[in-house]
Motif scaffolding. Sequence first.
Motif, mmCIF file in Angstrom:
data_model
loop_
_atom_site.group_PDB
_atom_site.id
_atom_site.type_symbol
_atom_site.label_atom_id
_atom_site.label_comp_id
_atom_site.label_asym_id
_atom_site.label_seq_id
_atom_site.Cartn_x
_atom_site.Cartn_y
_atom_site.Cartn_z
ATOM 1 N N GLY A 83 0.813 -1.206 0.000
ATOM 2 C CA GLY A 83 0.000 0.000 0.000
ATOM 3 C C GLY A 83 0.847 1.256 0.000
ATOM 4 N N VAL A 89 -0.874 -5.054 1.841
ATOM 5 C CA VAL A 89 -2.320 -4.885 1.965
ATOM 6 C C VAL A 89 -3.023 -6.240 1.956
ATOM 7 N N SER A 145 -8.045 -2.221 -3.883
ATOM 8 C CA SER A 145 -8.295 -0.780 -3.898
ATOM 9 C C SER A 145 -7.212 -0.013 -3.149
ATOM 10 N N ARG A 146 -6.501 -0.701 -2.248
ATOM 11 C CA ARG A 146 -5.419 -0.062 -1.480
ATOM 12 C C ARG A 146 -4.046 -0.361 -2.055
#
Length: 499
Positions: A83, A89, A145-146
């Motif tokens: 991340g 992540v 998404s991260r």
Amino acid sequence: MSTFLGLDLGTSATKGVILADDGTVVARARAPHPDSRRGRPGRADPAAWEQSIVAVCLQLAPELAQVDGIGIDTHCPTVVPLGADRRPVSLGVTWDNPALGPLFQRWSERRSPTDIRATGNHPSQSTFAVIAHHYLRETEPDAFSRLVTLGFAGTWLGALLTGELGIDPTQASYSGVFDTIGDQPRWLESALTDLCIDPAVLPPVREPLDVLGATSTTFAELAGIPLGIPVLVGCADTPAASYALGTTPGTNPFLIMGTTHVVNSCLPSPDLRARALQRRGLRPGEWLINGVTNGGDALAAASSAFGFGDRDSAVAELVRLAAGVSGESALGAPFFVPHVMPERGPFWFEEPCSGLTGMTRSTTREQLARGTLDGVILADRMVLEATIPPGDEVVYLTGAFGEDPVLPQLLADATGRSFDVALEPDLPAIGAAAMCAEVVRGPVACRLATSRVAPRPDNAALAERRWAAFREQWSVLTGRDPLPALATTSPSPLVPTRS
């Protein structure tokens, strides 16, 4: 005296050595990773790696407080998604993750033939690690998404110590989007476009002997590592071992027998046949050819499944029993075809392909042991002959067998080759430390004791009969032709093929 830490993040454990500038090992330590992968095939937990690294560093204190730099190497290929804070992540994704197979079939052919040729490798999920990007996108949307950086294990370890990002060519070569055969290390941006992957998600490619940065993180301080000392970009584990052995074009090849059995040789130009795994070397103008089989995993799995003891003692008991079988008794032993998991080059099995053949009700426990060990060793012979033409050269041998002469002797007998056995279980860590020493202080000659093991002439006829029978049984079970002619095949342009 200057000293340097070499950290080797392996598949099952972290190993560390402190190497003096005269080439002697001052201290060494080993710590297994906590067993956090149970029930999660194809995943790896960086939190478990952190625990084993800390355990190694604690064992190396107080010598660790005096080191002048750090060299790192890691198992490969394992992708670690990072991340914005350069922390994972999600779990890492290993090359043998069963979910990657359908994604490989879906995405691999989207690359152009030109880009596949540039990768220098046979198209396979083991040489297409970047497919983890789509795996995470489809299965873990929150983690995806991260995601900021799609790194390898070496990227993670370097960032853990310095906060800086990078990847070296020996790891990038197995991404499926790296120019392995070209003159300059670079990502293949056209391939990334075809795969719908933003090039910015990949870490910058840097040479193995570049300084990545200085130790500056909370983790380094927690582990007792001095702050402000240089950390090299580093490399994968087999290239680090090759550095310790002084491997360059024209030098002897070597065989490492660990969790994975790896035959390594070094060429002054890329091999466009892509028969085995290929990666750029540690220096410009060098390419490393790796023939690989999962020999250690296979031996451990069979030793336990066939009842030779508990997890810690089964392999040693099997080798002990196998060594006592000779003559007609050995000829009557069964054969174990040892591909208990997907295989990389030169076998290229996308699925496990193993079995026990030739066992009868009169087979003894000792013959079963001999047949199991022969299967693993003769698979090694197939890899040797597929990557290195038989000749007069001596092969370096190192591995987890310690000073026990039994396994090296059986290997020499079965392959008909002589081996210089390097009695050093921590070659990758030593190589990583020596690489750092070269950058910070100057080249260091690693002091490695070796002993020559040659095939016994009175076992030659038995070995060749077993070899011929094994190849026949291997072919029947796998449905493939045996491999040994590959090494002498004339080079030809790489043509994309599918497993």
